[in-house]
Scaffold this motif. Structure first.
Motif, PDB file in Angstrom:
ATOM      1  N   PRO A  98      -9.187  50.559   4.233  1.00 27.12           N
ATOM      2  CA  PRO A  98      -8.423  50.889   5.440  1.00 27.12           C
ATOM      3  C   PRO A  98      -6.922  51.023   5.181  1.00 27.12           C
ATOM      4  N   ARG A  99      -6.375  50.237   4.245  1.00 30.07           N
ATOM      5  CA  ARG A  99      -4.944  50.365   3.974  1.00 30.07           C
ATOM      6  C   ARG A  99      -4.716  51.311   2.808  1.00 30.07           C
ATOM      7  N   GLN A 100      -3.607  52.041   2.878  1.00 33.86           N
ATOM      8  CA  GLN A 100      -3.308  52.928   1.751  1.00 33.86           C
ATOM      9  C   GLN A 100      -2.809  52.107   0.564  1.00 33.86           C
ATOM     10  N   LYS A 101      -2.890  52.687  -0.626  1.00 32.33           N
ATOM     11  CA  LYS A 101      -2.458  52.010  -1.859  1.00 32.33           C
ATOM     12  C   LYS A 101      -3.145  50.651  -2.035  1.00 32.33           C
ATOM     13  N   SER A 102      -4.383  50.578  -1.626  1.00 30.50           N
ATOM     14  CA  SER A 102      -5.069  49.302  -1.687  1.00 30.50           C
ATOM     15  C   SER A 102      -5.470  48.970  -3.126  1.00 30.50           C
ATOM     16  N   LEU A 111     -21.234  42.442  -6.357  1.00 32.96           N
ATOM     17  CA  LEU A 111     -20.445  41.578  -5.477  1.00 32.96           C
ATOM     18  C   LEU A 111     -19.275  42.367  -4.875  1.00 32.96           C
ATOM     19  N   ILE A 112     -18.590  43.119  -5.718  1.00 28.48           N
ATOM     20  CA  ILE A 112     -17.447  43.910  -5.232  1.00 28.48           C
ATOM     21  C   ILE A 112     -17.907  44.885  -4.138  1.00 28.48           C
ATOM     22  N   MET A 113     -19.028  45.566  -4.400  1.00 29.06           N
ATOM     23  CA  MET A 113     -19.478  46.568  -3.421  1.00 29.06           C
ATOM     24  C   MET A 113     -19.925  45.923  -2.117  1.00 29.06           C
ATOM     25  N   SER A 114     -20.609  44.775  -2.216  1.00 27.98           N
ATOM     26  CA  SER A 114     -21.089  44.161  -0.974  1.00 27.98           C
ATOM     27  C   SER A 114     -19.897  43.681  -0.143  1.00 27.98           C
ATOM     28  N   ILE A 115     -18.883  43.136  -0.798  1.00 28.28           N
ATOM     29  CA  ILE A 115     -17.723  42.665  -0.039  1.00 28.28           C
ATOM     30  C   ILE A 115     -16.958  43.858   0.536  1.00 28.28           C
ATOM     31  N   PHE A 116     -16.869  44.913  -0.246  1.00 25.28           N
ATOM     32  CA  PHE A 116     -16.118  46.086   0.219  1.00 25.28           C
ATOM     33  C   PHE A 116     -16.751  46.694   1.477  1.00 25.28           C
ATOM     34  N   VAL A 117     -18.053  46.933   1.400  1.00 23.10           N
ATOM     35  CA  VAL A 117     -18.699  47.557   2.568  1.00 23.10           C
ATOM     36  C   VAL A 117     -18.885  46.527   3.695  1.00 23.10           C
ATOM     37  N   GLY A 118     -19.143  45.283   3.339  1.00 21.63           N
ATOM     38  CA  GLY A 118     -19.417  44.263   4.345  1.00 21.63           C
ATOM     39  C   GLY A 118     -18.169  43.746   5.059  1.00 21.63           C
ATOM     40  N   LYS A 165     -15.844  48.307  10.328  1.00 22.01           N
ATOM     41  CA  LYS A 165     -17.194  48.092  10.845  1.00 22.01           C
ATOM     42  C   LYS A 165     -17.771  49.346  11.520  1.00 22.01           C
ATOM     43  N   GLU A 166     -16.922  49.987  12.325  1.00 24.72           N
ATOM     44  CA  GLU A 166     -17.407  51.125  13.124  1.00 24.72           C
ATOM     45  C   GLU A 166     -17.811  52.287  12.221  1.00 24.72           C
ATOM     46  N   ARG A 167     -17.038  52.468  11.148  1.00 23.96           N
ATOM     47  CA  ARG A 167     -17.360  53.594  10.256  1.00 23.96           C
ATOM     48  C   ARG A 167     -18.708  53.367   9.576  1.00 23.96           C
ATOM     49  N   VAL A 168     -18.903  52.143   9.123  1.00 23.29           N
ATOM     50  CA  VAL A 168     -20.176  51.821   8.473  1.00 23.29           C
ATOM     51  C   VAL A 168     -21.312  52.023   9.472  1.00 23.29           C
ATOM     52  N   ALA A 169     -21.109  51.491  10.674  1.00 28.21           N
ATOM     53  CA  ALA A 169     -22.155  51.586  11.696  1.00 28.21           C
ATOM     54  C   ALA A 169     -22.433  53.030  12.069  1.00 28.21           C
ATOM     55  N   SER A 170     -21.369  53.826  12.163  1.00 29.66           N
ATOM     56  CA  SER A 170     -21.579  55.197  12.628  1.00 29.66           C
ATOM     57  C   SER A 170     -22.470  55.972  11.652  1.00 29.66           C
ATOM     58  N   HIS A 171     -22.459  55.596  10.400  1.00 30.05           N
ATOM     59  CA  HIS A 171     -23.332  56.299   9.452  1.00 30.05           C
ATOM     60  C   HIS A 171     -24.732  55.714   9.403  1.00 30.05           C
ATOM     61  N   LEU A 172     -24.817  54.418   9.516  1.00 31.86           N
ATOM     62  CA  LEU A 172     -26.104  53.802   9.186  1.00 31.86           C
ATOM     63  C   LEU A 172     -26.925  53.302  10.374  1.00 31.86           C
ATOM     64  N   LYS A 173     -26.272  53.102  11.506  1.00 32.92           N
ATOM     65  CA  LYS A 173     -26.994  52.506  12.631  1.00 32.92           C
ATOM     66  C   LYS A 173     -28.221  53.333  13.010  1.00 32.92           C
ATOM     67  N   ALA A 174     -28.016  54.644  13.106  1.00 31.97           N
ATOM     68  CA  ALA A 174     -29.127  55.499  13.516  1.00 31.97           C
ATOM     69  C   ALA A 174     -30.228  55.488  12.454  1.00 31.97           C
ATOM     70  N   ARG A 206     -23.438  40.959   4.171  1.00 33.16           N
ATOM     71  CA  ARG A 206     -22.272  40.083   4.306  1.00 33.16           C
ATOM     72  C   ARG A 206     -22.539  38.672   3.797  1.00 33.16           C
ATOM     73  N   TYR A 207     -23.759  38.207   3.926  1.00 34.54           N
ATOM     74  CA  TYR A 207     -24.006  36.802   3.580  1.00 34.54           C
ATOM     75  C   TYR A 207     -24.979  36.612   2.426  1.00 34.54           C
ATOM     76  N   ILE A 208     -26.167  37.209   2.555  1.00 32.24           N
ATOM     77  CA  ILE A 208     -27.186  36.903   1.538  1.00 32.24           C
ATOM     78  C   ILE A 208     -26.794  37.439   0.160  1.00 32.24           C
ATOM     79  N   VAL A 209     -26.420  38.721   0.116  1.00 27.10           N
ATOM     80  CA  VAL A 209     -26.124  39.337  -1.181  1.00 27.10           C
ATOM     81  C   VAL A 209     -24.937  38.662  -1.883  1.00 27.10           C
TER      82      VAL A 209
END
Ligand code: PHE
Length: 447
Positions: free
Chosen positions: A79-83, A392-399, A404-413, A427-430
């Protein structure tokens, strides 16, 4: 700018081609053998479902939304630039390090393709001797095969996603599926099959140690190709409006199905001819060729078919292992595809030579550091360290990091009622499971 995209079926074949590899046919049966069978298979299957499935979707999402190389994907989706998250994308180097030992092992399979028709070993002792001398003395043969793999893989990747990688998978994946299924059908008719079935599916919990738990989790990653930006890089070339959930389910089903079928087939052959399943890494290269010898003419044919299947599985994974780096060099440094493929290829070629020397009698001691030689280090650092960290990096990044809304907008349906479960798992188990694996590893390293 990306021009070529996979076709829908092309993507599934390529992702399955990446997932189904030496891990399924060479590694899975022997680690199952070493870790006592059923209970280990059970843990592996649970991990594939709970961790593998969750993460594969997350990794696909990063690629699909980012559309570029792994570093740029992390950079633009944060979400932030130059992250600083862009550094997460450097996990894409893992594939090249895997190739350091993966390419020589594909080379061994090519050697056995040729052996099938000339001289299969007539006893385990002879097999042991000839395999040991092949990998520890016969350096030039190994270097020859490793060179072939380098030329082949680099050429395919140079031709790009569509003309190279997709085409290769269109040819080799059917070869692999037909050959493995044919051998499985034959295995079904043998008496050893029921023993093999019991060994793989009747759990003996007393055989399950904490080390085998870690091995099962590590292997679940390795076999699904998640945690190192391979699936992410392929997903960057997905057609628009793709269903990520359906694709990952198909890939996981194919990967798991082929591992189980290969395991059952191998163990049936071994039981039928009185060999043991716990022979370790030499299972496929020592015990199995002896079994093929005992089968007579059919055995020679099977040996040929089996090692062609193994080589095919390895090659389709190999191209996927170097593609993340190739894409990175193209996107970030404006390399041409040829230059990017050649430099990535040369990296694994040169270090692969070192790996070959490190298992040889003559140079082995010079190239052994601590408890492991260079070859084993490349395996350990990637499969046991980098893949869990990448996951671990990927789960934290997406989780946690991506909105949240961007992730949901792709996957909820696509996930429907399962969405909250998936998100919870991400967010928790992985992360917790991976954290435990990494801690355990540090403990193991200290021993
Ligand atoms: N999944 C492959 C196998 O089982 C190996 C691999 C790992 C390929 C990671 C790509 C990425 O052999």
């Amino acid at each position: 700018m990306k021009i070529a995209r996979f076709s829908r079926i092309g993507f599934i074949l390529a992702a399955a081609g990446s997932a189904v590899g030496l891990g399924n046919i060479w590694k899975f049966p022997y680690i199952t053998g070493e870790n006592g069978g059923g209970a280990f298979v059970f843990v592996y299957l649970i991990t594939v479902l709970m961790i593998g499935f969750t993460l594969m979707i997350a990794e696909m999402l990063i690629g699909y939304m980012g559309r570029r190389d792994s570093v740029t994907n992390f950079e633009t989706l944060a979400p932030r630039q130059k992250s600083r998250w862009k550094y997460g994308g450097y996990i894409g180097i893992t594939g090249l390090i895997i190739m350091i030992f993966y390419s020589p092992v594909i080379g061994w399979t090519l050697h056995f393709v040729l052996l099938s028709f000339s001289s299969l070993p007539s006893s385990v002792e002879i097999a042991q001797k000839s395999f040991t001398s092949f990998i520890s003395i016969d350096l030039w043969s190994q270097i020859f095969y490793h060179t072939l793999v380098f030329i082949f893989v680099t050429t395919v990747v140079t031709r790009g996603i569509k003309g190279g990688i997709e085409k290769l998978n269109f040819i080799l994946m059917p070869v692999l599926i037909v050959t493995i299924s044919a051998m499985f059908l034959y295995a079904l008719s043998l008496n050893g099959f029921s023993q093999a079935w019991d060994f793989m599916f009747a759990p003996d919990w007393s055989k399950l140690t904490s080390a085998s738990l870690v091995t099962a989790v590590g292997h679940a990653f390795f076999t699904l190709s998640v945690g190192m930006a391979t699936i992410m890089t392929y997903s960057a070339s997905l057609p628009k409006e793709s269903n990520l959930v359906r694709s990952s389910l198909i890939v996981i089903a194919l990967d798991t199905g082929i591992a189980l079928i290969a395991g059952l087939t191998l163990f049936t052959f071994l039981y039928e001819y009185g060999a043991t399943p716990s022979a370790g890494p030499g299972l496929v290269f020592i015990s199995l060729p002896t079994v093929f010898y005992e089968m007579g003419f059919l055995g020679h044919l099977f040996s040929f078919v089996f090692f062609v299947a193994l080589a095919s599985a390895g090659l389709t994974s190999a191209v996927s292992l170097i593609e993340p780096m190739v894409q990175y060099l193209i996107d970030r440094f404006s390399y041409s595809r040829l230059k990017a493929s050649l430099s990535s290829g040369l990296f694994f070629y040169v270090f692969g030579l070192v790996a070959i020397l490190s298992i040889s009698e003559e140079y082995g001691s010079m190239l052994t550091f601590g408890s492991k030689n260079f070859f084993d280090w490349a395996d350990f650092i990637t499969a046991s360290v980098m893949l869990p960290i990448g996951g671990l990096i990927m789960s934290i990044f997406v989780g946690y990091v991506m909105e949240k809304e961007r992730v949901a907008s792709h996957l909820k349906a696509q996930l429907g009622a399962v969405y909250p479960l998936w998100y919870f798992s991400l967010r928790y188990i992985v992360p917790v499971a991976l954290f435990v694996v990494i801690l355990n590893l540090v403990g193991l390293l200290k021993l």
